[in-house]
Design an enzyme around this catalytic site. Structure first.
Site, PDB file in Angstrom:
ATOM      1  N   ASP A  51       0.811  -1.218   0.000  1.00 13.11           N
ATOM      2  CA  ASP A  51       0.000   0.000   0.000  1.00 13.11           C
ATOM      3  C   ASP A  51       0.849   1.275   0.000  1.00 13.11           C
ATOM      4  O   ASP A  51       0.375   2.343   0.342  1.00 13.11           O
ATOM      5  CB  ASP A  51      -0.984   0.000   1.184  1.00 13.11           C
ATOM      6  CG  ASP A  51      -0.268  -0.136   2.514  1.00 13.11           C
ATOM      7  OD1 ASP A  51       0.962  -0.367   2.503  1.00 13.11           O
ATOM      8  OD2 ASP A  51      -0.924  -0.017   3.555  1.00 13.11           O
TER       9      ASP A  51
ATOM     10  N   HIS B 220      23.183   2.311 -19.484  1.00 10.73           N
ATOM     11  CA  HIS B 220      22.133   2.600 -18.496  1.00 10.73           C
ATOM     12  C   HIS B 220      22.481   2.009 -17.131  1.00 10.73           C
ATOM     13  O   HIS B 220      21.609   1.498 -16.424  1.00 10.73           O
ATOM     14  CB  HIS B 220      20.779   2.074 -18.987  1.00 10.73           C
ATOM     15  CG  HIS B 220      20.245   2.860 -20.149  1.00 10.73           C
ATOM     16  ND1 HIS B 220      19.255   2.400 -20.969  1.00 10.73           N
ATOM     17  CD2 HIS B 220      20.579   4.089 -20.619  1.00 10.73           C
ATOM     18  CE1 HIS B 220      19.000   3.310 -21.907  1.00 10.73           C
ATOM     19  NE2 HIS B 220      19.795   4.333 -21.718  1.00 10.73           N
TER      20      HIS B 220
ATOM     21  N   ASP C 173      26.148  10.718 -14.960  1.00  7.27           N
ATOM     22  CA  ASP C 173      25.061  11.293 -15.757  1.00  7.27           C
ATOM     23  C   ASP C 173      23.931  11.548 -14.782  1.00  7.27           C
ATOM     24  O   ASP C 173      23.279  10.611 -14.316  1.00  7.27           O
ATOM     25  CB  ASP C 173      24.655  10.300 -16.857  1.00  7.27           C
ATOM     26  CG  ASP C 173      23.599  10.882 -17.798  1.00  7.27           C
ATOM     27  OD1 ASP C 173      22.966  11.905 -17.462  1.00  7.27           O
ATOM     28  OD2 ASP C 173      23.406  10.282 -18.885  1.00  7.27           O
TER      29      ASP C 173
ATOM     30  N   ASP D 210      19.947  17.609 -17.439  1.00  3.40           N
ATOM     31  CA  ASP D 210      20.511  16.314 -17.843  1.00  3.40           C
ATOM     32  C   ASP D 210      21.977  16.545 -18.211  1.00  3.40           C
ATOM     33  O   ASP D 210      22.268  16.952 -19.335  1.00  3.40           O
ATOM     34  CB  ASP D 210      19.694  15.784 -19.034  1.00  3.40           C
ATOM     35  CG  ASP D 210      20.197  14.450 -19.553  1.00  3.40           C
ATOM     36  OD1 ASP D 210      21.067  13.840 -18.903  1.00  3.40           O
ATOM     37  OD2 ASP D 210      19.704  14.017 -20.619  1.00  3.40           O
TER      38      ASP D 210
ATOM     39  N   HIS E  37      25.162   5.561 -29.435  1.00  5.06           N
ATOM     40  CA  HIS E  37      23.915   6.292 -29.200  1.00  5.06           C
ATOM     41  C   HIS E  37      23.920   7.590 -30.004  1.00  5.06           C
ATOM     42  O   HIS E  37      24.909   7.937 -30.643  1.00  5.06           O
ATOM     43  CB  HIS E  37      23.688   6.549 -27.705  1.00  5.06           C
ATOM     44  CG  HIS E  37      24.744   7.362 -27.004  1.00  5.06           C
ATOM     45  ND1 HIS E  37      24.870   8.718 -27.175  1.00  5.06           N
ATOM     46  CD2 HIS E  37      25.722   6.999 -26.124  1.00  5.06           C
ATOM     47  CE1 HIS E  37      25.858   9.159 -26.419  1.00  5.06           C
ATOM     48  NE2 HIS E  37      26.412   8.139 -25.776  1.00  5.06           N
TER      49      HIS E  37
ATOM     50  N   HIS F 269      18.822  14.904 -27.499  1.00  7.33           N
ATOM     51  CA  HIS F 269      17.363  14.779 -27.497  1.00  7.33           C
ATOM     52  C   HIS F 269      16.789  16.084 -26.992  1.00  7.33           C
ATOM     53  O   HIS F 269      17.489  16.882 -26.355  1.00  7.33           O
ATOM     54  CB  HIS F 269      16.929  13.611 -26.602  1.00  7.33           C
ATOM     55  CG  HIS F 269      17.569  13.623 -25.235  1.00  7.33           C
ATOM     56  ND1 HIS F 269      17.100  14.383 -24.198  1.00  7.33           N
ATOM     57  CD2 HIS F 269      18.680  12.999 -24.755  1.00  7.33           C
ATOM     58  CE1 HIS F 269      17.871  14.213 -23.139  1.00  7.33           C
ATOM     59  NE2 HIS F 269      18.860  13.387 -23.440  1.00  7.33           N
TER      60      HIS F 269
ATOM     61  N   HIS G 165      13.607  13.136 -21.745  1.00  7.30           N
ATOM     62  CA  HIS G 165      13.542  12.939 -23.202  1.00  7.30           C
ATOM     63  C   HIS G 165      12.245  13.611 -23.621  1.00  7.30           C
ATOM     64  O   HIS G 165      11.186  12.986 -23.656  1.00  7.30           O
ATOM     65  CB  HIS G 165      13.564  11.460 -23.568  1.00  7.30           C
ATOM     66  CG  HIS G 165      14.872  10.809 -23.207  1.00  7.30           C
ATOM     67  ND1 HIS G 165      15.047   9.451 -23.130  1.00  7.30           N
ATOM     68  CD2 HIS G 165      16.088  11.342 -22.903  1.00  7.30           C
ATOM     69  CE1 HIS G 165      16.297   9.185 -22.783  1.00  7.30           C
ATOM     70  NE2 HIS G 165      16.946  10.312 -22.645  1.00  7.30           N
TER      71      HIS G 165
ATOM     72  N   GLU H  56      25.467  15.428 -26.363  1.00  2.00           N
ATOM     73  CA  GLU H  56      26.086  14.433 -25.496  1.00  2.00           C
ATOM     74  C   GLU H  56      26.830  13.317 -26.220  1.00  2.00           C
ATOM     75  O   GLU H  56      26.463  12.148 -26.115  1.00  2.00           O
ATOM     76  CB  GLU H  56      25.036  13.830 -24.568  1.00  2.00           C
ATOM     77  CG  GLU H  56      23.758  13.338 -25.252  1.00  2.00           C
ATOM     78  CD  GLU H  56      22.794  12.681 -24.254  1.00  2.00           C
ATOM     79  OE1 GLU H  56      23.236  11.781 -23.523  1.00  2.00           O
ATOM     80  OE2 GLU H  56      21.619  13.075 -24.224  1.00  2.00           O
TER      81      GLU H  56
ATOM     82  N   TYR I 202      32.854   4.624 -25.750  1.00  2.00           N
ATOM     83  CA  TYR I 202      32.814   3.528 -24.774  1.00  2.00           C
ATOM     84  C   TYR I 202      33.623   2.371 -25.335  1.00  2.00           C
ATOM     85  O   TYR I 202      33.232   1.768 -26.330  1.00  2.00           O
ATOM     86  CB  TYR I 202      31.354   3.116 -24.520  1.00  2.00           C
ATOM     87  CG  TYR I 202      30.471   4.341 -24.321  1.00  2.00           C
ATOM     88  CD1 TYR I 202      30.339   4.934 -23.066  1.00  2.00           C
ATOM     89  CD2 TYR I 202      29.820   4.943 -25.417  1.00  2.00           C
ATOM     90  CE1 TYR I 202      29.582   6.083 -22.900  1.00  2.00           C
ATOM     91  CE2 TYR I 202      29.057   6.086 -25.251  1.00  2.00           C
ATOM     92  CZ  TYR I 202      28.938   6.659 -23.995  1.00  2.00           C
ATOM     93  OH  TYR I 202      28.195   7.799 -23.837  1.00  2.00           O
TER      94      TYR I 202
ATOM     95  N   ARG J 189      31.439  10.258 -21.533  1.00  3.05           N
ATOM     96  CA  ARG J 189      30.378  11.044 -22.177  1.00  3.05           C
ATOM     97  C   ARG J 189      30.449  12.451 -21.610  1.00  3.05           C
ATOM     98  O   ARG J 189      30.777  12.633 -20.428  1.00  3.05           O
ATOM     99  CB  ARG J 189      28.988  10.429 -21.928  1.00  3.05           C
ATOM    100  CG  ARG J 189      27.848  11.224 -22.556  1.00  3.05           C
ATOM    101  CD  ARG J 189      26.532  10.444 -22.644  1.00  3.05           C
ATOM    102  NE  ARG J 189      25.990  10.010 -21.376  1.00  3.05           N
ATOM    103  CZ  ARG J 189      26.051   8.772 -20.909  1.00  3.05           C
ATOM    104  NH1 ARG J 189      26.639   7.811 -21.611  1.00  3.05           N
ATOM    105  NH2 ARG J 189      25.517   8.462 -19.735  1.00  3.05           N
TER     106      ARG J 189
ATOM    107  N   GLU K 262      28.003  15.779 -21.581  1.00  2.22           N
ATOM    108  CA  GLU K 262      26.634  16.172 -21.938  1.00  2.22           C
ATOM    109  C   GLU K 262      26.274  17.530 -21.347  1.00  2.22           C
ATOM    110  O   GLU K 262      26.383  17.741 -20.143  1.00  2.22           O
ATOM    111  CB  GLU K 262      25.634  15.120 -21.416  1.00  2.22           C
ATOM    112  CG  GLU K 262      24.179  15.517 -21.626  1.00  2.22           C
ATOM    113  CD  GLU K 262      23.197  14.412 -21.249  1.00  2.22           C
ATOM    114  OE1 GLU K 262      23.505  13.615 -20.339  1.00  2.22           O
ATOM    115  OE2 GLU K 262      22.117  14.363 -21.872  1.00  2.22           O
TER     116      GLU K 262
END
Ligand code: GLY
Ligand code: MN
Ligand code: MN
Length: 432
Positions: free
Chosen positions: A35, A238, A255, A266, A345, A349, A356, A379, A383, A400, A402
């Site tokens: 709950d 991710h 990130d 972001d 990638h 975006h 996004h 970004e 890798y 990365r 960004e």
């Protein structure tokens, strides 16, 4: 008290553009387990049109000669407010948020068929929520059943989101102000994370610093699950476990962004755990940075959406050849797509209420043109998993960089500008 005239103005603009009746529910409140609920987050489209943050609310807009915005929301209830907190209730909500009418949410089901009656078009977020699809179909069937008493039913069901997406893509001054603040808070969190990092700490300890800084500075939450990825973990795009130890000699990729009054930042930065880049790390870092600068240079009114991506890919492909990872020409490497071994990638975006964010990227098969008021991320990354075509010194480097970028007349403005970015800026900041 906040001024909600901007939301009333947005509703007027939408009412001018759409026919018939439009229905926009806020998000459902999801159970986490048993709950206990997840923290409630309003629906971005609903919030954009209302500024109303309570759960169990629905906006109904009626276009035509006598345009009207009607809010359905929770009723005042002293008993429930003792447990769950303050509610506006319809009367107060109508006044504060400038609706033409407001009613208890409990009245919606009974009122819905009459709201749909004699309207040719009904728009709602089609297919977003099965419960709503069922509710709408039931109401539409009920209106059809009223046919013999001379009532006509909608013949045209449309998705209301398409119109609102396009409005949301162009940020107004107030939104840019908020996005600057959101990026400023995220930048501050990244700076604190850089200062807090040292060998032997755990990734989650750095994540705690990020979350702490977001909240200390007034952001309501992270805008997505923070990625705090040391060493090889940075090559998992991710990665959100954030439970490994930070090692001397590794890089740390973070990130992380926050949400301030609905608006996301972001930001990604990658820096050495011990404060000093190794020669191999520096080589890859500066390549990604060069790719980011090339992509940023392509962010200006009139440029195509894909131009920053193409610019970044070109720089990275040249770099991969110069480093000896591939033979042949840049064009050949891009044509074959083999560069995706290290850059899989896209370069950005839209950014806004959603990380996004909404907005189409292509119009009639052509990449759309950047225009003032749009906000996007830039970004690029690299890798490198262990592979035969790469010297071992580069293995497990994941980088990365960004930033959040606002398209303005003549160019762009970087909202996340306060975050250290060059090798020198990062090393100086970490050692200061
Ligand atoms: N943090 C999500 C992204 O960079 O797209
Ligand atoms: Mn992003
Ligand atoms: Mn990101």
């Amino acid at each position: 008290m906040k001024n909600h005239s901007i939301h009333a103005e947005r509703r007027r603009r939408l009412l001018d553009k759409v026919d018939g009746v439009s229905i926009l529910p806020t998000a459902p409140h999801h159970l986490r387990n048993r709950d206990s609920h997840y923290p409630f987050r309003f629906d971005s489209h609903f919030y954009y049109m209302t500024g109303f943050t309570e759960p169990e609310a629905v906006l109904v807009m009626i276009s035509g000669q006598d345009p009207k915005s009607i809010l359905f929301c929770l009723e005042k209830d002293m008993e429930r407010e003792i447990w769950d907190g303050y509610r506006y209730g319809p009367e107060k909500a109508k006044e504060v948020f400038a609706f033409d009418e407001a009613h208890p949410i409990s009245a919606l089901e009974a009122m819905l068929p009459n709201l749909l009656a004699n309207q040719r078009v009904v728009s709602y977020p089609l297919g977003q929520d099965e419960k709503w699809d069922r509710k709408m179909l039931a109401a539409l069937n009920e209106v059809r059943g009223m046919g013999r008493s001379g009532v006509s039913s909608p013949a045209d069901i449309r998705d209301i989101r398409a119109e609102i997406d396009e409005m949301r893509l162009f940020k107004d001054e107030g939104e840019i102000e908020l996005m600057k603040k959101s990026a400023g808070i995220a930048s501050s969190a990244h700076k604190l994370a850089m200062k807090s990092t040292r060998p032997g700490k755990m990734e989650y300890e750095i994540e705690a610093e990020l979350i702490g800084e977001f909240r200390r500075m007034g952001a309501q939450s992270p805008s997505y699950n923070s990625i705090v990825a040391g060493g090889a973990n940075a090559c998992i795009l991710h990665y959100v476990e954030n439970n490994a130890e930070l090692k001397n000699g590794d890089l740390l990729l973070i990130d992380a962004g926050c949400e301030l009054d609905g608006y996301a930042s972001d930001i990604t930065r990658t820096f050495p755990v011990n404060g000093k880049f190794s020669p191999a790390q520096k080589a890859i870092y500066e390549l990604v940075l060069e790719a980011q600068y090339a992509a940023l240079a392509a962010v200006k009114p009139g440029a195509l959406w894909n131009s920053p991506h193409e610019a970044a890919v070109k720089v990275l492909a040249q770099g991969f050849i110069d480093l000896g990872f591939f033979k042949g020409s840049v064009d050949g490497l891009i044509e074959s797509g083999n560069y995706r071994q290290f850059y899989m990638h896209r370069t950005g975006h839209w950014l806004g209420l959603d990380v996004h964010d909404v907005g189409i990227y292509k119009k009639e098969e052509h990449w759309r043109t950047l225009e003032p008021g749009m906000v996007l991320t830039v970004e690029p990354g690299c890798y490198i998993r262990p592979a035969e075509n790469v010297p071992e010194a580069y293995w497990n480097i994941g980088i990365r960089i960004e930033d959040d970028v606002h398209v303005v007349d003549g160019g762009h403005e970087i909202l996340s500008i306060e975050t250290p970015k060059t090798v020198e800026e990062i090393e100086d900041w970490m050692s200061s």
